[in-house]
Design a protein around this motif. Structure first.
Motif, PDB file in Angstrom:
ATOM      1  N   GLU A   1      25.259  33.697  -3.315  1.00 36.12           N
ATOM      2  CA  GLU A   1      25.531  32.069  -3.407  1.00 36.12           C
ATOM      3  C   GLU A   1      25.876  31.105  -4.197  1.00 36.12           C
ATOM      4  O   GLU A   1      25.137  30.324  -4.486  1.00 36.12           O
ATOM      5  CB  GLU A   1      24.186  31.375  -2.449  1.00 36.12           C
ATOM      6  CG  GLU A   1      24.149  31.737  -0.818  1.00 36.12           C
ATOM      7  CD  GLU A   1      25.064  30.989  -0.088  1.00 36.12           C
ATOM      8  OE1 GLU A   1      25.658  29.721  -0.653  1.00 36.12           O
ATOM      9  OE2 GLU A   1      25.842  32.144   0.586  1.00 36.12           O
ATOM     10  N   SER A   2      25.460  32.641  -5.629  1.00 35.63           N
ATOM     11  CA  SER A   2      25.754  31.633  -7.036  1.00 35.63           C
ATOM     12  C   SER A   2      27.185  31.720  -7.839  1.00 35.63           C
ATOM     13  O   SER A   2      28.018  32.093  -6.925  1.00 35.63           O
ATOM     14  CB  SER A   2      25.141  32.365  -7.770  1.00 35.63           C
ATOM     15  OG  SER A   2      25.245  33.591  -7.560  1.00 35.63           O
TER      16      SER A   2
ATOM     17  N   PRO B   1      29.180  29.944  -4.371  1.00 33.70           N
ATOM     18  CA  PRO B   1      28.359  29.262  -3.498  1.00 33.70           C
ATOM     19  C   PRO B   1      29.527  29.240  -2.522  1.00 33.70           C
ATOM     20  O   PRO B   1      30.408  28.453  -2.245  1.00 33.70           O
ATOM     21  CB  PRO B   1      28.048  28.470  -4.234  1.00 33.70           C
ATOM     22  CG  PRO B   1      27.906  28.331  -5.801  1.00 33.70           C
ATOM     23  CD  PRO B   1      29.217  28.743  -5.825  1.00 33.70           C
TER      24      PRO B   1
END
Length: 515
Positions: free
Chosen positions: A23-24, A50
């Motif tokens: 999610e980064s 993300p």
């Protein structure tokens, strides 16, 4: 495995290994790659953002330098002049592949470079903490050429040639100095490097021994790198031969050597003669007291790969002339025949003469059979009582005296022959003369019947008929007058001729017979 598939596989493993980080914003690039000037370079790149599961309508990938100079942009006009028409995305952004290709690579293209992603209707992000630099080389890397340790003639082998490069889209092209079957394989290494391996398969032969095997890789842009090695091929002995003097004198000693072409060198040699009788072992062989009657022989060379024989060898033995038994003179009706048979090596010069050595006799015929020379001389009866035959070559000379026979039976045969000829000739002459007399007689008889002559007598005395006959005939056959004179006398006495025809015919025959 294609490069794009490999990246997707690595990306799936990456997501599976770090689900918390999915999610980064993150990018996976090497800190540095190595590229060849003039060739191409691909900087591998994978990115995450993300909400990667959401559907997005459009992705824009951009590569920048620290000065914000655009190295790559979908809009070509926005690309820096220094990189125009030299950069492209080699990956698919929809599959999170952001790899950059620079082709051709220039010396100034050392970076560092940064990737930026722009997702329509979502967000934009520059991975400034994931920068990559390029190390530029002037020449290709060293090629690694590998061959099997054991190489034997007749065996099929595979050799390989490999090199590291940075352009998977256009790998180096290989060429080999040997014919065979080619194949290649490319594998990704660390830090954006790739290794390509070319294989060559072929069947070894004796001619490959000590041959140079060369492998060359040509990179995009034209630069080349090569490697070479010398082949060490094992093979059984070939071209085995007996090495010795060209010729040897009879009775001397001869040293011979067995030579061959092989790898490794022969460890054993055998020497054989006729009937495959083993004479000796070893590369050299000494033959003592050489004879002209020595047969053929050969040698065998043996190594770890096999063995081979030389061709049968016949020595050239030199010896002086020898006049053989059977040289003689004979006599028959046609004349005298002398034959001289000489055995020598080299071939001898042969001279024939009779009682006078300075007067050479000319031979009638000469023929050669190997080391034998047969000379024939024909002559008339009594041409000579002896014939000398002399043979001479570089090793010596030999002379033999041949007696010319005088056979009594042959002499009697000649006498009988001449007697028969004389008798036959005499008989032929008698028959011929008789025939001529008879023809003459017939001719005269016909002539008297056609034109009769008057009867006259001149100077004839009166005497009795027997006396007249004797007087008339005595001058016709006194032995001192010619035959044709007698014929004239008989023509005058025609009456008596007609009266005693058989008596006069007998006198005609006797006269011609005496002739």
């Amino acid at each position: 495995m294609p490069f794009s598939c490999w990246l997707l596989y690595m990306y799936a493993l990456w997501l599976k290994a770090s689900p918390a980080e999915s999610e980064s914003w993150n990018a996976e690039v090497p800190q540095s790659v190595v590229g060849l000037e003039g060739s191409c370079v691909v900087i591998p790149c994978l990115f995450r953002y993300p909400g990667a599961d959401r559907k997005v309508s459009h992705l824009v990938g951009i590569w920048l330098m620290d000065s914000n100079e655009k190295v790559y942009h979908p809009v070509t006009s926005k690309i820096s002049t220094a990189f125009q028409q030299r950069t492209s995305l080699w990956g698919d952004l929809s599959h999170h592949n952001c790899s950059l290709k620079i082709d051709p690579l220039r010396r100034s293209d050392n970076g560092p470079f940064t990737f930026r992603i722009e997702i329509e209707d979502f967000n934009k992000y520059s991975f400034i903490h994931n920068k990559v630099s390029i190390t530029i080389k002037d020449s290709p890397g060293q090629i690694n050429l590998a061959i099997p340790e054991e190489m034997s003639s007749g065996k099929r082998v595979t050799t390989t040639c490999s090199v590291v490069h940075s352009c998977p889209s256009d790998p180096p092209k290989f060429t080999w100095s040997h014919k065979g079957t080619h194949s290649s394989q490319s594998l990704q290494q660390t830090n954006g490097q790739w290794k390509i391996t070319s294989s060559l398969s072929f069947t070894l032969s004796r001619t490959d021994h000590k041959k140079t095997l060369n492998c060359t890789a040509q990179f995009p842009g034209g630069k080349k790198s090569s490697s070479r090695t010398t082949l060490e091929v094992k093979y059984a002995p070939e071209n085995v031969a007996v090495v010795s003097e060209v010729s040897v004198v009879e009775g001397s000693t001869l040293n011979m050597t067995c030579s061959s072409d092989s790898n490794p060198a022969p460890h054993t040699y055998h020497w054989f003669t006729d009937g495959e009788t083993l004479l000796s072992e070893g590369q050299t062989f000494t033959l003592k007291n050489v004879s002209r009657h020595i047969g053929t022989f050969y040698c065998t060379a043996i190594n770890t790969e096999g063995q081979a024989n030389s061709r049968p060898t016949q020595l050239s033995v030199l010896y002086p002339p020898e006049i053989k038994v059977g040289s003689s003179c004979s006599e028959d009706i046609s004349g005298v025949t002398c034959i001289c048979i000489v055995d020598s090596h080299p071939i001898s010069d042969i001279k024939l003469w009779g009682a006078d050595p300075s007067s050479e006799l000319r031979r009638t015929h000469e023929e050669k059979h190997g080391t034998l020379t047969i000379v024939t001389l024909k002559g008339a009866h009594g041409f000579s009582d002896i014939v000398h035959c002399q043979a001479m070559n570089s090793q010596g000379n030999y002379t033999m005296t041949l007696q010319v026979p005088h056979s009594r039976e042959t002499h009697n045969l000649f006498s009988g022959k001449f007697l028969y000829i004389s008798i036959g000739a005499t008989a032929f002459l008698v028959v011929t003369v008789g025939l001529l007399v008879w023809i003459k007689k017939r001719s005269r008889s016909n002539e008297s019947l056609v034109t009769p002559q008057p009867k006259t007598e001149m100077n004839v005395t009166r005497s009795s008929e027997p006396e007249r006959k004797c007087k008339d005939m005595s001058p016709c056959y006194d032995g001192s007058q010619h035959v044709y004179g007698n014929m004239t006398s008989f023509q005058v006495e025609e009456p008596y001729e007609q009266e005693y025809p058989y008596e006069y015919a007998g006198e005609y025959e006797a006269t011609y017979a005496n002739m």
